[in-house]
Design an enzyme around this catalytic site. Structure first.
Site, PDB file in Angstrom:
ATOM      1  N   HIS A   1      37.123  40.060  38.497  1.00  0.00           N
ATOM      2  CA  HIS A   1      37.548  41.131  39.549  1.00  0.00           C
ATOM      3  C   HIS A   1      36.412  41.708  40.266  1.00  0.00           C
ATOM      4  CE1 HIS A   1      40.344  44.921  40.087  1.00  0.00           C
ATOM      5  NE2 HIS A   1      39.474  44.686  41.192  1.00  0.00           N
TER       6      HIS A   1
ATOM      7  N   ASP B   1      34.808  45.017  38.750  1.00  0.00           N
ATOM      8  CA  ASP B   1      35.367  45.718  39.799  1.00  0.00           C
ATOM      9  C   ASP B   1      34.257  45.820  41.004  1.00  0.00           C
ATOM     10  OD1 ASP B   1      37.150  46.804  41.765  1.00  0.00           O
ATOM     11  OD2 ASP B   1      37.656  48.343  40.689  1.00  0.00           O
TER      12      ASP B   1
ATOM     13  N   HIS C   1      46.915  46.580  40.695  1.00  0.00           N
ATOM     14  CA  HIS C   1      46.422  47.869  40.658  1.00  0.00           C
ATOM     15  C   HIS C   1      47.556  48.863  40.620  1.00  0.00           C
ATOM     16  CE1 HIS C   1      43.649  50.764  42.792  1.00  0.00           C
ATOM     17  NE2 HIS C   1      44.787  51.513  42.892  1.00  0.00           N
TER      18      HIS C   1
ATOM     19  N   HIS D   1      29.837  49.058  49.036  1.00  0.00           N
ATOM     20  CA  HIS D   1      29.929  49.708  50.438  1.00  0.00           C
ATOM     21  C   HIS D   1      28.527  49.919  50.923  1.00  0.00           C
ATOM     22  CE1 HIS D   1      34.025  50.632  49.705  1.00  0.00           C
ATOM     23  NE2 HIS D   1      33.779  51.124  48.207  1.00  0.00           N
TER      24      HIS D   1
ATOM     25  N   LEU E   1      34.244  40.487  47.493  1.00  0.00           N
ATOM     26  CA  LEU E   1      33.124  39.957  48.168  1.00  0.00           C
ATOM     27  C   LEU E   1      33.112  40.150  49.794  1.00  0.00           C
ATOM     28  CD1 LEU E   1      33.128  36.143  46.565  1.00  0.00           C
ATOM     29  CD2 LEU E   1      31.466  38.249  46.067  1.00  0.00           C
ATOM     30  N   ARG E   2      34.203  41.085  49.980  1.00  0.00           N
ATOM     31  CA  ARG E   2      34.294  41.673  51.116  1.00  0.00           C
ATOM     32  C   ARG E   2      34.378  40.542  52.652  1.00  0.00           C
ATOM     33  NH1 ARG E   2      35.894  46.208  49.261  1.00  0.00           N
ATOM     34  NH2 ARG E   2      34.330  47.525  48.158  1.00  0.00           N
TER      35      ARG E   2
HETATM   36 ZN   LIG Z   1      42.134  48.297  42.127  1.00  0.00          ZN
END
Ligand SMILES: [Zn+2]
Length: 433
Positions: free
Chosen positions: A63, A308, A182, A312, A66-67
């Protein structure tokens, strides 16, 4: 600093081999020749003095954000996999909430192509369940799977519509893949930015009702029972949610779950100063939930530990708690945090901790692993269980610095990974050279 090298022959001397796959726990030398585990040392092998270190099968994190594509100011496949290697991970599965989202075979191939060129860890892409992550129309699972998608999720959002989710389960059963949900009903989470409780009330922040997570898990377990499709609860965070999965497993349903490192250690007390780096989704909850997460791992209800990892940019995150995007980076702190929560607390030993990063994630994705046995592809992680280190975000290889653990002292640190002939070593561990 991470140093990448290639060795046709490598000998790891005197490490404690901890391999839950082949059930090994012994001090031994490990020989790598031409990218495979060998019975004897290769000619002119490069030697690593690994006494005092643990060598395990490569750690996996299923999870990770990597954007890329579209948000490369937050992270790239290159920087994210460097961070993964620095955190001891040889494989990451990446989430599809990119821009555009990974909802087409072309988008999946873009990730695998890019990863084949610049990655310091294996990258397995996860595709979206619905087109554009809008929750309305299903993607075509079989063509996405053919392109390389290993699972399906709209992570960042839950699939709320019952009929759409039923269709997703039916398709998942047909192509034998796993749905990663999710779990959140927006109506129940109602704009909450942290756990709904005493702390949110005291500091005047809108609270997020844990029922938004639990209600979706309940609905989905019903759909799983009806269709037989494989179902995985992402980032589980409440005691009741864990109980729901426990019951489903007892029933024999194909349900699995994961817990994030931060949910094993922190409670909503960490949000008392309204620091943006304590804002994540699902939020930090109560001590009783933290205890339930730990117990869930111990009794096998929770299959694996994930990060996760959600980088940012500082300019996006440091805008106050209310407005800040949710999420923290986790790859480079995962092993230390998980060790603090599960090993140094006396609950588990390193063997079990390594299971939650190796056999657990492999089981969820239905991927077989051979472990540290002669003839297997070499995929290894070296960990110094006695290393004390301080979390210093400025030194992260991730582009993200958003962690609530800055300045925290941790015991236990990954020092390198081996994938085939490729060796990535943290430069701080100079004694290994
Ligand atoms: Zn999530």
């Amino acid at each position: 600093m991470l140093t990448n090298s290639q060795y046709s022959a490598l000998t790891i001397e005197g490490a404690r081999v901890v391999d839950p796959i082949s059930q090994r726990d012994e001090v031994a030398d490990v020989f790598v020749v031409d990218g495979k585990i060998a019975a004897e040392p290769g000619v002119d092998a490069h030697k690593i003095d690994a006494s005092g270190l643990i060598v395990s099968p490569g750690l996996w994190d299923i999870h990770v954000h990597l954007r890329e594509p579209g948000q490369t100011h937050k992270e790239t496949i290159e920087s994210g996999t460097l961070a993964a290697a620095a955190g001891g991970f040889t494989l990451v599965a990446c989430m599809p909430n990119t821009a555009p989202p990974l909802d087409s075979p072309e988008a999946i191939r873009l990730v695998t192509d890019r990863a084949s060129i610049v990655s310091s860890a294996t990258v397995l892409p996860i595709a979206t369940i619905t087109k554009g992550r809008k929750g309305l129309e299903l993607t075509d699972f079989s063509s996405l799977q053919e392109a390389g998608a290993v699972a399906f999720t709209d992570d960042g959002d839950g699939v709320e519509d019952d009929a759409v989710m039923l269709g997703a389960f039916e398709q998942a059963a047909k192509v034998d893949t796993v749905l990663i949900q999710h779990c959140e009903y927006k109506e129940l989470s109602a704009g909450g930015v942290m756990h709904l409780g005493k702390v949110s009330k005291r500091i005047g922040m809108p609270g997020l009702d844990p029922r938004s997570e639990e209600a979706m898990i309940e609905r989905d377990i019903g759909l799983c029972r009806k269709t037989g499709g494989r179902y995985h609860v992402a980032h589980i965070s409440t005691a009741k949610a864990i109980d729901l999965v426990r019951q489903a497993k007892r029933e024999g349903l194909p349900v699995t779950t994961e817990v994030c490192t931060h949910h094993l250690l922190l409670t909503d007390d960490a949000c008392a100063e309204a620091a943006p780096n304590t804002k994540m989704h699902p939020p930090l909850r109560l001590q009783s939930d933290v205890d339930a997460c730990r117990q869930g791992l111990l009794d096998g209800t929770i299959d694996c530990i994930v990060t996760d990892h959600a980088p940012h940019a500082a300019i996006e995150k440091n805008v106050g708690f209310l407005k800040a995007p949710a999420g923290i980076v986790g790859l480079e702190t995962a092993v230390g945090i998980a060790a603090e929560a599960m090993v140094h607390s006396g609950l588990a030993d390193w063997v079990r901790l390594i299971e939650w990063f190796t056999t657990g994630p492999a089981r969820i994705l239905h991927r077989s692993r051979k472990g540290i046995v002669v003839g297997a592809d070499s995929e290894l992680t070296l960990i110094d269980p006695a290393a004390t280190w301080c979390v210093t975000p400025e030194q992260f290889l991730s582009l993200g610095r958003n962690t609530p653990f800055a300045g925290r002292s941790l015991l236990g640190q990954p020092v390198g990974t081996v994938r085939g002939a490729a060796v990535a070593m943290m430069a701080a561990t100079a004694r290994l050279f």
